[in-house]
Scaffold this motif. Structure first.
Motif, PDB file in Angstrom:
ATOM      1  N   GLU A  29      19.364 -39.830  19.052  1.00 51.89           N
ATOM      2  CA  GLU A  29      18.610 -41.083  18.995  1.00 51.89           C
ATOM      3  C   GLU A  29      18.519 -41.734  20.375  1.00 51.89           C
ATOM      4  OE1 GLU A  29      19.123 -45.446  16.989  1.00 51.89           O
ATOM      5  OE2 GLU A  29      19.658 -43.697  15.759  1.00 51.89           O
ATOM      6  N   GLN A  30      19.629 -41.715  21.107  1.00 52.90           N
ATOM      7  CA  GLN A  30      19.675 -42.345  22.437  1.00 52.90           C
ATOM      8  C   GLN A  30      18.705 -41.703  23.418  1.00 52.90           C
ATOM      9  OE1 GLN A  30      23.689 -42.852  23.966  1.00 52.90           O
ATOM     10  NE2 GLN A  30      22.979 -42.805  26.050  1.00 52.90           N
ATOM     11  N   ILE A  31      18.571 -40.388  23.365  1.00 55.09           N
ATOM     12  CA  ILE A  31      17.714 -39.734  24.361  1.00 55.09           C
ATOM     13  C   ILE A  31      16.359 -39.308  23.807  1.00 55.09           C
ATOM     14  CG2 ILE A  31      19.710 -38.954  25.691  1.00 55.09           C
ATOM     15  CD1 ILE A  31      19.099 -36.139  24.668  1.00 55.09           C
ATOM     16  N   ALA A  32      16.103 -39.633  22.542  1.00 54.39           N
ATOM     17  CA  ALA A  32      14.805 -39.377  21.906  1.00 54.39           C
ATOM     18  C   ALA A  32      14.486 -37.880  21.791  1.00 54.39           C
ATOM     19  CB  ALA A  32      13.686 -40.119  22.631  1.00 54.39           C
ATOM     20  N   LEU A  33      15.460 -37.141  21.305  1.00 56.23           N
ATOM     21  CA  LEU A  33      15.270 -35.718  20.977  1.00 56.23           C
ATOM     22  C   LEU A  33      15.808 -35.483  19.573  1.00 56.23           C
ATOM     23  CD1 LEU A  33      16.344 -33.432  23.989  1.00 56.23           C
ATOM     24  CD2 LEU A  33      14.103 -33.583  22.935  1.00 56.23           C
TER      25      LEU A  33
END
Length: 156
Positions: A29-33
């Protein structure tokens, strides 16, 4: 591997350097993957040796290791056999938490963590009993201004 590290890998590495206990879901979620893409990238980074391990950072004061010492070592011996004896001696002394071979006036700089001056004297005696050196001197850290386990990622 550094040439194949992309922006997502850098984000993963940055997040793991700050908190290696982050869940895969939170990291994704944090790095959008996606979770699976993060997992595959982490596996690839581990297999390539970029991620060497995951550790807990401990508070030295809480463990009665409040005195940090930088030990400068000079030697007149620069052969492979002496260097191996020196490395072996250092591996057997847990108070020495880092060691560097350097260029210039000092041959080696060691970083030790100990409780107090009495413990430094015991460390010094242990060190000189195990390996011959020309000179050993120490600097005692008065204040830790910056100490980090995070590596800069802008050069990867």
């Amino acid at each position: 591997m550094s040439s194949s590290i992309d922006a997502f890998d850098k984000k993963i590495l940055g997040a793991l350097q700050r908190d290696a206990t982050i869940s895969l879901d939170a990291l994704a979620e944090q790095i959008a993957l996606s979770r699976n893409a993060c997992w595959r990238r982490i596996q690839k980074l581990e297999q390539a040796g970029v991620i060497r391990g995951r550790v807990a950072l401990l508070d030295p004061d809480a463990l009665n290791l409040g005195l940090a010492v930088l030990i400068q070592v000079r030697t007149s011996q620069h052969d492979a056999a002496w260097a191996e004896r020196f490395r072996t001696a250092l591996r057997d002394i847990p108070e020495i938490i880092a060691a560097y071979r350097t260029a210039g006036d000092v041959d080696y700089i060691l970083h030790a963590r100990i409780p107090d001056m009495r413990a430094y004297d015991r460390l010094y005696q242990k060190l000189i009993a195990r390996i011959e050196m020309v000179d050993v001197s120490a600097s005692f850290v008065m204040e830790e201004i910056k100490q980090s386990s995070e590596l800069p990622l802008q050069f990867a």
